[in-house]
Design a protein around this motif. Structure first.
Motif, PDB file in Angstrom:
ATOM      1  N   ASP A   1      36.304  67.533 104.124  1.00  0.00           N
ATOM      2  CA  ASP A   1      35.818  68.743 104.315  1.00  0.00           C
ATOM      3  C   ASP A   1      34.230  68.848 105.188  1.00  0.00           C
ATOM      4  O   ASP A   1      33.863  67.929 104.936  1.00  0.00           O
ATOM      5  N   ASP A   2      34.175  70.122 106.039  1.00  0.00           N
ATOM      6  CA  ASP A   2      32.922  70.148 106.565  1.00  0.00           C
ATOM      7  C   ASP A   2      32.694  68.940 107.682  1.00  0.00           C
ATOM      8  O   ASP A   2      31.595  68.425 107.584  1.00  0.00           O
TER       9      ASP A   2
ATOM     10  N   GLU B   1      38.018  74.588 111.274  1.00  0.00           N
ATOM     11  CA  GLU B   1      37.743  75.681 110.416  1.00  0.00           C
ATOM     12  C   GLU B   1      37.091  76.789 111.243  1.00  0.00           C
ATOM     13  O   GLU B   1      36.480  76.289 112.056  1.00  0.00           O
TER      14      GLU B   1
HETATM   15 MG    MG Z   1      34.758  73.450 105.227  1.00  0.00          MG
END
Ligand code: MG
Ligand code: C2E
Ligand code: MG
Ligand code: MG
Length: 273
Positions: free
Chosen positions: A179-180, A236
């Motif tokens: 994530d990220d 995202e």
């Molecule tokens: Mg994220």
């Protein structure tokens, strides 16, 4: 005088500290109550498959409704849950509830994959593996429909420990997403050493994608690298059509963002499907 100024600065500063630690303590006891009284809810944000334009996945995002204050953002309470260790209990609820909702969707013939965010301390909790294994088994759900999201921050901690954890996850048949991606400080070598399935490009590169060529360069490089490593890419924070067009043109596999849908309640998500 200078001395008085210093004194008032110190006073201000300690008032600030008192304020923030009071807030923290207050939030901690409210969180304990929230766990007991089950004040949490999972929202599901659809993830769009860019080649089929279908919803094949979703991300589970926790929401907390405080009877006294209303909605509290996870950005506000997750860090405190981490600091106080309460994330272990909350995280287990998230896993149980995700699997429950997912099983319900599958019973209706809606074969969606669901991703769950894990905090660093959860990865260090050895009992979590058994917990996931048992919860999956009891539900009868096929493990391939479950995905865990970790941030790069987890990977700098204790590489061998994280590696063991992820190998066990892989053995169960559960997928792993970073994530990220692009905002952490870890070296890229982990991408070839760990069993990872997805990279989620951080929103900060997507928000100003069309305005800054440097963001376009980074996004293109992430997609190219991931593709040659046989990883799939989820962008995202996609809010604009031009961003979607750019991502699609450069081979991004999945998209998540307000352009397509905000996080939804279970009922709204089900209706959308
Ligand atoms: Mg994220
Ligand atoms: P994340 O995992 O990176 O989740 C994406 C966040 O971006 C979510 O915020 C989502 O609502 C928001 N978002 C999605 N698309 C867009 C968009 O197009 N524009 C904008 N401005 N925002 C968008 P949310 O739900 O407030 O969650 C914030 C963070 O809290 C998450 O970031 C995750 O790190 C953490 N979190 C949420 N649920 C859980 C959980 O169950 N467990 C743990 N450990 N952390 C969680
Ligand atoms: Mg996430
Ligand atoms: Mg985040």
């Amino acid at each position: 005088t200078a001395k008085q100024n210093v004194k008032s600065v110190i006073q201000f500063y300690s008032e600030d500290l008192k304020d923030s630690s009071r807030k923290r303590i207050e939030m901690e006891s409210a969180l304990r109550e929230a766990i007991e009284k089950k004040q949490f809810e999972l929202y599901l944000q659809p993830v769009l498959n860019l080649s089929s334009e279908n919803i094949t996945q979703a991300e589970a995002l926790i929401r907390w409704y405080r009877p006294d204050l209303g909605m509290v953002s996870p950005a506000e309470f997750i860090p405190i849950a981490e600091q106080t260790g309460l994330i272990i209990k909350i995280g287990k609820w998230v896993i149980e509830e995700s699997i429950r909702l997912l099983s319900e969707l599958h019973r209706q013939g809606k074969y969606i994959k669901l991703s769950i965010n894990l905090s660093p301390s959860q990865v260090n909790d050895r009992s979590l593996l058994d917990f996931i294994r048992c919860t999956l088994k009891e539900s009868g759900l096929n493990a391939k429909y479950l995905e865990l999201e970790l941030t790069e921050g987890v990977l700098v901690d204790d590489f061998d420990k994280v590696s063991d954890f992820l190998q066990e996850i892989r053995k169960m048949g559960v997928s792993v997403a970073i994530d990220d991606f692009g905002t952490g400080y870890s070296s890229l070598s982990y991408l070839q050493k760990l069993p990872i399935d997805y990279l989620k490009i951080d929103q900060s590169f997507v928000f100003n994608l069309m305005e800054h060529e440097s963001n376009q360069a980074i996004v293109k490089a992430i997609i190219a690298m991931a593709t040659s490593l046989k990883l799939e890419v989820i962008a995202e924070g996609v809010e604009k059509e031009e961003q979607k067009a750019f991502l699609k043109a450069h081979g991004c596999h999945f998209l998540q963002g307000y352009l397509f849908s905000r996080p939804l309640t279970y009922d709204d998500f089900r209706k959308l499907l």
